[in-house]
Design a protein around this motif. Structure first.
Motif, PDB file in Angstrom:
ATOM      1  N   ALA A 168       0.798  -1.198  -0.003  1.00  0.00           N
ATOM      2  CA  ALA A 168      -0.118   0.076  -0.074  1.00  0.00           C
ATOM      3  C   ALA A 168       0.829   1.152   0.115  1.00  0.00           C
ATOM      4  CB  ALA A 168      -0.949   0.002   1.204  1.00  0.00           C
ATOM      5  N   LYS A 172       1.173   4.320  -2.881  1.00  0.00           N
ATOM      6  CA  LYS A 172       1.204   5.627  -2.751  1.00  0.00           C
ATOM      7  C   LYS A 172       2.156   6.371  -3.015  1.00  0.00           C
ATOM      8  CE  LYS A 172      -2.054   5.775   1.346  1.00  0.00           C
ATOM      9  NZ  LYS A 172      -2.136   6.503   2.583  1.00  0.00           N
ATOM     10  N   HIS A 206      -6.478  -0.344  -6.112  1.00  0.00           N
ATOM     11  CA  HIS A 206      -5.193   0.713  -6.092  1.00  0.00           C
ATOM     12  C   HIS A 206      -4.238   0.145  -7.142  1.00  0.00           C
ATOM     13  CE1 HIS A 206      -7.432   2.116  -2.531  1.00  0.00           C
ATOM     14  NE2 HIS A 206      -6.740   3.298  -2.780  1.00  0.00           N
ATOM     15  N   TYR A 332      -3.687   2.041   2.686  1.00  0.00           N
ATOM     16  CA  TYR A 332      -4.245   3.163   2.088  1.00  0.00           C
ATOM     17  C   TYR A 332      -5.175   3.941   3.090  1.00  0.00           C
ATOM     18  CZ  TYR A 332      -3.079   0.026  -1.783  1.00  0.00           C
ATOM     19  OH  TYR A 332      -2.585  -0.973  -2.481  1.00  0.00           O
ATOM     20  N   ASP A 333      -6.409   4.266   2.892  1.00  0.00           N
ATOM     21  CA  ASP A 333      -7.091   5.166   4.033  1.00  0.00           C
ATOM     22  C   ASP A 333      -7.986   4.179   4.823  1.00  0.00           C
ATOM     23  OD1 ASP A 333      -6.138   7.493   2.994  1.00  0.00           O
ATOM     24  OD2 ASP A 333      -7.557   7.593   1.400  1.00  0.00           O
TER      25      ASP A 333
END
Length: 439
Positions: A168, A172, A206, A332-333
């Motif tokens: 992740a 990003k 993603h 991620y979030d």
């Protein structure tokens, strides 16, 4: 096993991670006035590990904020902090620890907080090539952070939480990521298929090329540096950086060389004492009795709680360790918070969370709640912790009904439901059963 009386004598703690730090501080809190020596192989002040593959790797958390306390804290509490030096031998007969700088330090009580080390790929399949890395300590994180910003294609070997978190973070940063898992699905050992399905989709959404049921055959390189990977199905992937996330092994060598029993970890009793009177163990390295078997917990919560129990018992308090497993992971979030252990279950209930990004997965065995995975549901996590710690009955059918007010499960038992998540200690995400045995 007989427990020692309080002593003003010196206490040595081997391992300056979360468990070692917590024990040292607790000893002072409990009034120990004698010498405390905290030995750390790394040159850095004791620091928190969970952010290494997440906020620290992304540059969102500065180096200074990793440290558990500044140097002044240890000086003020008169904790002799010896960094950048290893314990090379324990001499139980002489009650002394030999250090790598040649010195010998005496002790009345000793705590082993030696932690665990990541498993590595064999040299025969390219595991020693430059660009093949692990993520366990600050040096690993610093090396990986520099490498990932220069990388084009990252291969992650292992679909556990460390691998998923690193994947992740790499996405990003805009790096192409392929993640391979030899088992038939990610999170095979630690989560239900329903939880795995959520995180599979999250990573695929993603842009992670996630491949399950695919083993690594070998890594290839040029000039001593990794350039590609050959998979078990014969496919070849380009990769200029490889992160290996295939689990850890407890650091038991020092203990075993001193004749201290080890079995899937350093064996301790309910008081965190080892097979040698006056020597204790806590944290990732310790295998403790739990529900008729031995268990290691790789988590910050366990490291703190177990170390504090060990500290109390070193001072003569007969306190038993009662594990309250909980973990978390940020990807991620998405925040995953786990209460309990999901290793044994025969029923899974998925409860919707009001959006596609939120839900909770409830694990039951013979109708008894075992664990809860709360995905973007901090309030559910706190309720689940209370339910599990109190051993409160939970009806699976009731949980499955969307209209059920989970707070009522606590209110019915005279508990006050939490308003929000106030527990912000770190993560760590593996519960490892040792071989069966008793204390």
């Amino acid at each position: 096993m007989a427990h020692p009386k309080p002593t003003p004598g010196p206490i040595i703690i081997i391992g300056a991670g979360q468990a070692g730090f917590s024990a040292a501080d607790k000893l002072r809190d409990l009034g120990h006035a004698g010498p405390i020596t905290l030995i750390g192989a790394e040159a850095q002040l004791p620091y928190q590990r969970p952010p290494l593959s997440k906020a620290y790797l992304l540059g969102a958390l500065g180096r200074e904020r990793l440290f558990l306390r500044p140097a002044e804290h240890f000086a003020r509490r008169e904790i002799d902090l010896r960094l950048g030096v290893r314990a090379t031998a324990i001499r139980p007969g002489a009650r002394a620890v030999v250090l790598s700088d040649g010195t010998s330090v005496p002790y009345d009580r000793l705590l082993l907080a030696t932690g665990a080390m990541p498993r590595r790929l064999p040299e025969a399949i390219g595991g020693t090539l430059a660009g093949v890395m692990t993520m366990r300590n600050l040096a690993d994180a610093d090396g990986f952070a520099a490498a990932i910003r220069a990388a084009r294609r990252l291969l992650v070997v292992g679909g556990g939480y460390v691998g998923l978190e690193a994947a992740a973070s790499a996405r990003k940063l805009g790096v192409a990521v392929t993640l391979i898992e030899a088992a038939d699905r990610i999170l095979k050992r630690v989560a239900a298929p329903e939880t795995a399905a959520y995180f599979r989709k999250l990573h695929q959404d993603h842009g992670v090329d996630l491949r399950e049921g695919v083993a690594l055959s070998r890594l290839e390189g040029q000039g001593g540096r990794v350039t590609s990977a050959v998979l078990g199905d014969g496919q070849r992937l380009e990769a200029d950086l490889v992160l290996v996330g295939i689990g850890v092994e407890p650091e038991t060598g020092l203990a075993e060389a001193a004749g201290i029993a080890a079995d899937g970890g350093i064996v301790v009793d309910a008081f965190c004492e080892t097979s040698h009177a006056g020597i204790y163990a806590a944290g990732d390295c310790a295998a403790f009795p739990w529900q008729g078997e031995r268990l290691r917990l790789e988590s910050v919560g366990n490291a703190i709680d177990q170390a504090e129990v060990a500290a109390a018992n070193m001072l003569g308090h007969a306190v038993t360790y009662q594990a309250r497993p909980w973990f978390w992971s940020d990807q991620y979030d998405t925040k995953l918070q786990i209460a309990g252990l999901s290793r044994r279950f025969d029923q899974v209930v998925v409860r919707a969370g009001g959006s596609e990004q939120a839900r909770s997965i409830w694990y039951f065995a013979a109708g008894k709640l075992q664990a809860v995975d709360a995905i973007n549901k901090p309030r559910v996590f706190m309720i689940a912790k209370r339910l599990l710690e109190g051993g409160l009955p939970v009806d699976p059918a009731g949980v499955a009904k969307p209209g059920t007010d989970l707070r009522a499960l606590l209110a019915d038992q005279g508990e006050k439901a939490p308003a929000h998540n106030t527990d912000s200690r770190g993560s760590g995400l593996v519960a490892v059963p040792g071989r069966r045995g008793t204390s």
